[in-house]
Enzyme design. Structure first.
Site, PDB file in Angstrom:
ATOM      1  N   HIS A 109       0.811  -1.220   0.000  1.00 20.66           N
ATOM      2  CA  HIS A 109       0.000   0.000   0.000  1.00 20.66           C
ATOM      3  C   HIS A 109       0.843   1.268   0.000  1.00 20.66           C
ATOM      4  O   HIS A 109       0.349   2.334   0.348  1.00 20.66           O
ATOM      5  CB  HIS A 109      -0.977  -0.016   1.190  1.00 20.66           C
ATOM      6  CG  HIS A 109      -2.018  -1.085   1.077  1.00 20.66           C
ATOM      7  ND1 HIS A 109      -2.873  -1.441   2.092  1.00 20.66           N
ATOM      8  CD2 HIS A 109      -2.348  -1.892   0.037  1.00 20.66           C
ATOM      9  CE1 HIS A 109      -3.667  -2.423   1.686  1.00 20.66           C
ATOM     10  NE2 HIS A 109      -3.364  -2.722   0.442  1.00 20.66           N
ATOM     11  N   PRO A 202      -4.854 -11.290  18.035  1.00 17.81           N
ATOM     12  CA  PRO A 202      -5.638 -11.468  19.271  1.00 17.81           C
ATOM     13  C   PRO A 202      -7.107 -11.754  18.966  1.00 17.81           C
ATOM     14  O   PRO A 202      -7.816 -12.320  19.794  1.00 17.81           O
ATOM     15  CB  PRO A 202      -5.466 -10.144  20.016  1.00 17.81           C
ATOM     16  CG  PRO A 202      -4.952  -9.166  19.021  1.00 17.81           C
ATOM     17  CD  PRO A 202      -4.308  -9.942  17.907  1.00 17.81           C
TER      18      PRO A 202
END
Ligand code: APR
Length: 229
Positions: A109, A202
């Site tokens: 990007h 997570p």
């Protein structure tokens, strides 16, 4: 958590997203505290926004540069940097992998630390807290050399990433929600080439294409899995 045995793998790719930098203090894009929760994509992250109000869009990106410069790479970045043969493919524009010492980073990007002129093609590195100049010598506005929503990915960068991932035998995805294409298809590409695929997050993406999912933060998990490699 046991150290991962890397001795069987020859071509390792770390594929990272915004969560890789979260413990450094760089906000992610989505979820709690995410950038797109406070700033609208239509106003700050597309070519149309820049064409409407270049000063406003440049100001937003300059603010992001300052906040990134106030952050430091964490141990997870350093663990990756200590594996010089591993390739890093990142969706991040923050330059944290390079600051940690990674030499070759494929930046899908683009980078917050480059500006380009779409009028004359000038492209320059600009590393400071403030832009050296907001206009090119040719008189046109300089724009951050990053991929905004609606922009095409650079085909050369894309082919380098596809080559690295298509030929890897170990693919480790870290800190990406996997919602933005074409990068969202990379785990499948790695899988097709027979790579062992690991996800570290997570809040894992829930994709079934991973051989192993490690539910945890990059800065904690990477040193445990690969710290002694
Ligand atoms: N360690 C690992 N992963 C983490 C951590 C952490 N400490 N903290 C958060 N995450 C995870 C989140 O659970 C989430 O899955 O990071 C992911 C961040 O997702 P996004 O904010 O969507 O970031 P990313 O996937 O990189 O976005 C892709 O979208 O907005 C565009 O161009 C922008 O490059 C960006 C692209």
């Amino acid at each position: 958590m046991e150290t991962f045995d890397l001795s069987r793998y020859r071509n390792i790719v770390f594929f990272t997203g915004a969560g890789m930098s979260a413990e450094s203090g760089v906000p992610t894009y989505r979820g709690k505290g995410g950038i797109w929760g406070s700033y609208s994509i239509e106003e700050y992250a597309c070519q149309q926004a820049f064409d409407r109000n270049p000063e406003k869009v440049l100001g937003f990106h300059e603010k992001r540069r300052r906040s990134v410069l106030d952050c430091e790479p964490h141990e997870g970045h350093r663990v990756i940097a200590r594996m010089p043969d591993a390739r890093v493919v990142t969706q991040n524009i923050d330059g944290m992998h390079q600051r940690a010492g990674s030499q070759e980073v494929i930046e899908l990007h683009g980078s917050l630390w480059r500006l380009r002129c779409d009028n004359c093609g000038h492209n320059k590195e600009d590393l400071g807290r403030s832009y050296e100049a907001r206009r090119c010598a040719c008189g046109s506005w300089l724009r951050p050399d990053i991929i905004w929503f609606g922009d095409m990915l650079d085909p050369l960068v894309m082919s380098r990433a596809a080559e690295a991932i298509g030929n890897c035998d170990l693919f480790i995805s870290i800190g990406t929600s996997g919602t933005v294409w074409p990068a969202a298809g990379f785990p499948d590409l790695a899988r097709k080439s027979g790579a062992c695929c690991i996800e570290i997050n997570p809040e894992p993406s829930g994709a079934t294409r991973y051989d192993r999912v490690v539910e945890g933060a990059a800065g904690e998990v990477l040193p445990k899995l690969f710290g002694s490699c």
